[in-house]
Enzyme design. Structure first.
Site, mmCIF file in Angstrom:
data_model
loop_
_atom_site.group_PDB
_atom_site.id
_atom_site.type_symbol
_atom_site.label_atom_id
_atom_site.label_comp_id
_atom_site.label_asym_id
_atom_site.label_seq_id
_atom_site.Cartn_x
_atom_site.Cartn_y
_atom_site.Cartn_z
ATOM 1 C CG HIS A 115 2.060 7.564 2.696
ATOM 2 N ND1 HIS A 115 2.652 8.103 3.884
ATOM 3 C CD2 HIS A 115 1.037 8.720 2.616
ATOM 4 C CE1 HIS A 115 1.698 8.816 4.525
ATOM 5 N NE2 HIS A 115 1.005 9.343 3.540
ATOM 6 C CB CYS A 116 -2.168 3.910 3.071
ATOM 7 S SG CYS A 116 -3.956 3.562 2.962
#
Length: 99
Positions: A19-20
């Site tokens: 998850h960026c």
């Protein structure tokens, strides 16, 4: 079997990498190419800034005989970003090439 559930997005993502927080989304099967393009553009921009800062620091130091600590701090910071983004870009290039 190759999907993972992201607790931040509350969604199942196929071939999830991470998850960026920079893009505010999960990097997975459908958007890994877009994330790689984002890394390439961020690396290119930081490289241009870093090279310009190095040139400016050399020009000011040797031709005008002045020391600017703000310029040196910015040069070190942009060079650190170039190194970290370069490593991340290289790692994701390796990931994409080896599937």
């Amino acid at each position: 079997p190759r999907s993972h559930h992201c607790s931040v997005c509350d969604a199942c993502v196929m071939r999830m990498d991470h998850h960026c927080p920079w893009v505010g989304n999960c990097v997975g099967h459908k958007n890994h190419k877009l994330f790689w393009n984002f890394l390439l553009n961020a690396f290119s921009g930081c490289l241009i800034v870093s090279l310009n800062m190095i040139y400016s620091a050399i020009y000011i130091s040797f031709y005008k005989f002045e020391r600017d600590p703000g310029l040196l701090i910015t040069m070190v910071g942009s060079s650190a970003l170039v190194l970290s983004l370069g490593g991340l870009l290289g790692f994701h290039t390796y990931i994409l090439l080896t599937n």
